[in-house]
Design an enzyme around this catalytic site. Structure first.
Site, PDB file in Angstrom:
ATOM      1  N   SER A  66       0.806  -1.227   0.000  1.00  0.00           N
ATOM      2  CA  SER A  66       0.000   0.000   0.000  1.00  0.00           C
ATOM      3  C   SER A  66       0.838   1.276   0.000  1.00  0.00           C
ATOM      4  O   SER A  66       0.297   2.362  -0.177  1.00  0.00           O
ATOM      5  CB  SER A  66      -0.960  -0.002   1.194  1.00  0.00           C
ATOM      6  OG  SER A  66      -0.259   0.173   2.396  1.00  0.00           O
TER       7      SER A  66
ATOM      8  N   LYS B  98       0.315   4.335   6.943  1.00  0.00           N
ATOM      9  CA  LYS B  98      -0.242   5.207   5.897  1.00  0.00           C
ATOM     10  C   LYS B  98       0.256   6.638   6.089  1.00  0.00           C
ATOM     11  O   LYS B  98       0.799   6.986   7.134  1.00  0.00           O
ATOM     12  CB  LYS B  98      -1.782   5.219   5.978  1.00  0.00           C
ATOM     13  CG  LYS B  98      -2.466   3.872   5.771  1.00  0.00           C
ATOM     14  CD  LYS B  98      -2.429   3.412   4.324  1.00  0.00           C
ATOM     15  CE  LYS B  98      -3.070   2.037   4.148  1.00  0.00           C
ATOM     16  NZ  LYS B  98      -2.295   0.938   4.774  1.00  0.00           N
TER      17      LYS B  98
END
Lengths: 200, 200
Positions: free
Chosen positions: A118, A155
């Site tokens: 990701s 993230k």
DNA sequence: ATAAATACTGTATATAATTACAGTTATGAA
DNA sequence: TTCATAACTGTAATTATATACAGTATTTAT
């Protein structure tokens, strides 16, 4: 760490700092002087206790013969995080990496082994170790380690307010994650301050 | 390193190794024993010479009071490489990073600061520091530091023979580089064994 | 309730370690 | 040639250091 007492932790950290700063461990007298002990034997007793607990080793008859054990002096590498417990729980520690102050601009509390793709657009790949600092306040633009309802994720933090937090995956195939801290359990475990990759 | 003699280098490396292995520097006697000196003063003389040359510092009256200087104990970071000279020439060293044995599987001879985006598909970005080992024989599939007619480049080695070497950029916008070692001057400076990135 | 561990003071001593001084031999530079 | 540097031997003395033994007081497990 096998349940060091408060005092033992203080002394252990002092020894660690001395080694870091001088390049060699302190003597019994130096420890005593620092902590205000009136007898070098107080330091001797502490060292014996620390040895018994396995966090260091003493070489008999050897001046400054203090060797810190690998695990006690190293930085933990966190693999998979078990549900429920804290991220630094014993069972999550895959191994430890020798500490190296000065290798990065910020201190490192632990390394997290990256799962998934990701974050590939910012060059964070699967199995990379990202260096995490627990104490830097998280801010927008930083790459953070967050825990949403117990699940650990890495993230970019793009928005943070009382009612909305947005976490952005750095991969065009993924969409932003919106969290409402009032509804969901959101914890920031730290800020990513570096990356380590081993081509072995 | 200010022109250490062969013997001085041996002794300096021994001290470095002892610190790495034991966590504390050796005494004069230990140095003497290792090198077969019959007097501890031989070690003392060497230490004074090494201090004079600036590679270490001695704390007076302090047992094992040997501190290695940053530059001598650290790993050089190579920025831009000047034409003509060797890659590790003094003028190419941007700074040094404290050595951390065990942080990667292989030893690190130097770090190279990455320029450009030719390797982004394998997560090597501009300004990343890649850890280079000079002694591992280069082989296909490895990421190598090559020098083609004096110009330094980092690429994946995909073919190597007497008449043809292929270096692949890991970025779809770039094409393979074919080199004929018989025509062009090709030197392999080392193999990439790791990567370090500082989010500062 | 009692033993064990923690956290020290105080004294003492053998020995580990630094380090000065006086030499010797070889080598390379001025 | 002569002087500085390098690379040692040999001796010796001060002091830095480890570490044992004998205590005391408090806390923590059993």
């Amino acid at each position: 760490m096998k349940n060091l007492t408060k005092r033992q932790t203080e002394i252990f950290n002092y020894i660690k700092d001395e080694i870091e700063n001088n390049g060699y461990p302190p003597t019994r007298s130096e420890i005593s002087k620092t902590f205000g002990f009136k007898s070098p034997n107080a330091a001797e007793d502490h060292l014996k206790a620390l040895k018994k607990k396995g966090v260091l080793d003493l070489a008999a008859g050897t001046s400054r013969g203090i060797t810190l054990s690998n695990q006690s002096s190293g930085i933990p590498v966190i693999g998979l995080v078990s549900a429920g417990g804290p991220i630094l729980a014993e069972e999550n520690i895959e191994k430890t990496i020798p500490n190296n102050p000065g290798i990065l601009s910020h201190g490192i509390d632990f390394y997290l082994k990256v799962k998934g793709d990701s974050m590939i657009d910012v060059g964070i790949f699967e199995n990379d170790l990202i260096a995490i600092n627990k104490n830097i306040p998280v801010k927008t633009g930083s790459i953070v380690v967050a825990r949403i309802n117990d699940e650990v994720t890495v993230k970019t933090l793009t928005k943070i307010s009382d009612s909305q937090v947005i976490l952005r995956p750095e991969n065009s195939s993924y969409s932003d994650i919106e969290v409402n801290p009032k509804k969901d359990n959101l914890i920031f475990e730290g800020t990513c301050v570096g990356l380590l990759r081993d081509f072995s």
